[in-house]
Enzyme design. Sequence first.
Site, mmCIF file in Angstrom:
data_model
loop_
_atom_site.group_PDB
_atom_site.id
_atom_site.type_symbol
_atom_site.label_atom_id
_atom_site.label_comp_id
_atom_site.label_asym_id
_atom_site.label_seq_id
_atom_site.Cartn_x
_atom_site.Cartn_y
_atom_site.Cartn_z
ATOM 1 N N LYS A 180 0.819 -1.219 0.000
ATOM 2 C CA LYS A 180 0.000 0.000 0.000
ATOM 3 C C LYS A 180 0.852 1.268 0.000
ATOM 4 C CE LYS A 180 -4.219 -2.065 1.623
ATOM 5 N NZ LYS A 180 -3.859 -3.479 1.871
HETATM 6 C C1 LIG Z 1 -4.559 -4.532 1.328
HETATM 7 C C2 LIG Z 1 -3.802 -5.799 1.189
HETATM 8 C C3 LIG Z 1 -4.209 -6.789 0.298
HETATM 9 C C4 LIG Z 1 -5.503 -6.683 -0.500
HETATM 10 O O1 LIG Z 1 -5.469 -5.661 -1.471
HETATM 11 P P1 LIG Z 1 -6.838 -5.089 -2.085
HETATM 12 O O2 LIG Z 1 -6.434 -3.958 -2.942
HETATM 13 O O3 LIG Z 1 -7.662 -4.649 -0.900
HETATM 14 O O4 LIG Z 1 -7.487 -6.208 -2.823
HETATM 15 C C5 LIG Z 1 -3.415 -7.908 0.172
HETATM 16 N N1 LIG Z 1 -2.283 -8.061 0.897
HETATM 17 C C6 LIG Z 1 -1.870 -7.136 1.770
HETATM 18 C C7 LIG Z 1 -0.626 -7.378 2.540
HETATM 19 C C8 LIG Z 1 -2.606 -5.966 1.945
HETATM 20 O O5 LIG Z 1 -2.185 -5.057 2.811
#
Ligand SMILES: *Cc1c(COP(=O)(O)O)cnc(C)c1O
Length: 460
Positions: free
Chosen positions: A109
Amino acid sequence: MRYISTRGGGEPLSFKDTILTGLARDGGLFLPETVPDVRDRLDAWRALPYTDLAFEIIRLFADDLPDEALRWIVNKSYGCFRHAEVTPVVPVGPVHMLELFHGPTLAFKDVALQFLGNLFEYVLGETCGELNIVAATSGDTGSAAIYGVRGRARIRIFVMHPHGRVSPVQERQMTTVTSPNVCNLAVKGTFDDCQNIVKDLFNDLDFRDACKLGAVNSINWARVLAQIVYYFYAAFRVQAATGADTVRFTVPTGNFGDIFAGYMAWKMGLPIDKLVLATNENDILARYFNTGVYSASAVAPTLSPSMDIQVASNFERYLYDLAGGNAATLKKWMADFKATGTLTPGVTPHACFAAGRGDTAGTLATIRKYWDTYAYLLDPHTAVGVTVGSQFLDASAPMICLATAHPAKFGDAIRRATYLDLAHHPILDALMKLPTRMQVVPADTAAVAKIVRDTIEGKA
Ligand SMILES: *Cc1c(COP(=O)(O)O)cnc(C)c1O
């Protein structure tokens, strides 16, 4: 490039207005009016370093930002990553790992939220505006958002996480940031409760205007946009290494934001043969792609908490395409789903999608296997992806698995899988000594609204 709401309301907005608005005023999500076809540029982009590629892709969608400003934003956002390639691709056994965890909070993220933080700072500086970000997190979004905006002028952030349901490390990553513009709220409920409070606050238009609310959740278009870049980057690297014409991606999925970025890359003309959607036991999306029925059930806590989601907020963006871009159809679908908890669109999804579910036993076995066989440590989210992706290997289209978090964030899962205490990172170990700050609140929109208002008015 202008942006429209999936629910058809309002006038189309510019890129800057779209990212400041977050959720459309009619409750819909923003989408670009058209998707650029970049097939004739792929060869020119193939060898670009990450930041140059990011600049080229993002400027197609952000044409109201001056080139110098976008360059500054991109360079600042990715200069803080701990790997020169930003998102390197590493061959491991039968797959290629796209390592997205080299940012400040060790989660994918950061790729989007560093960009969004710098973008907000630039746009608010231009207009002398102010923004109060309200966000829900099941773990990784919160800390990545906080690191994206901490200490910045003109921005406050209120982050809700489900109390006691994020990993201890994730909680510390958020609550050890004690900058005055950061407010951590621990909600007594689930992630879906947190997400619903955010939606309620945004749908209260008077409150939203009075408090100048902004969003950093994956509903914000800028996040999807920043994530499109690494699909191109990884496909180019793997094509160069293997000579393959097309590639496959496996995406550990929660809110459907990350995989929607992959779908955008596919629509733009990147040769993606399959986008494999991987869920844990919270498998509403995997069930949808395999049965055609989108049907919610209760959230079950798993080893991969950032994927413990039933109602995936970004899925509406894809449903809009399935509805043929017809906002009236989409609105009816969303209303039906809200009323009954089930939706059967009756339209076949695009053939580029495949889906599967990796359960806890499979996830632990995959972590163990990759450690024992390849000496490569997978975090549990990535391991869900690798578990599912391994079922979709194809000799002519190499598999790129998105590695969405550093394993050190999930030490318990690593110990359960390997019986070894392998998961450490100096950045995380250092957090254990720092002071923390958070406020426990009920899962109640009015209570959270009061905290936001009081903080803005200087009463809290
Ligand atoms: C947020 C997250 C996901 C999922 O991503 P989305 O965009 O919500 O589908 C998967 N793995 C990790 C480590 C995350 O932080």
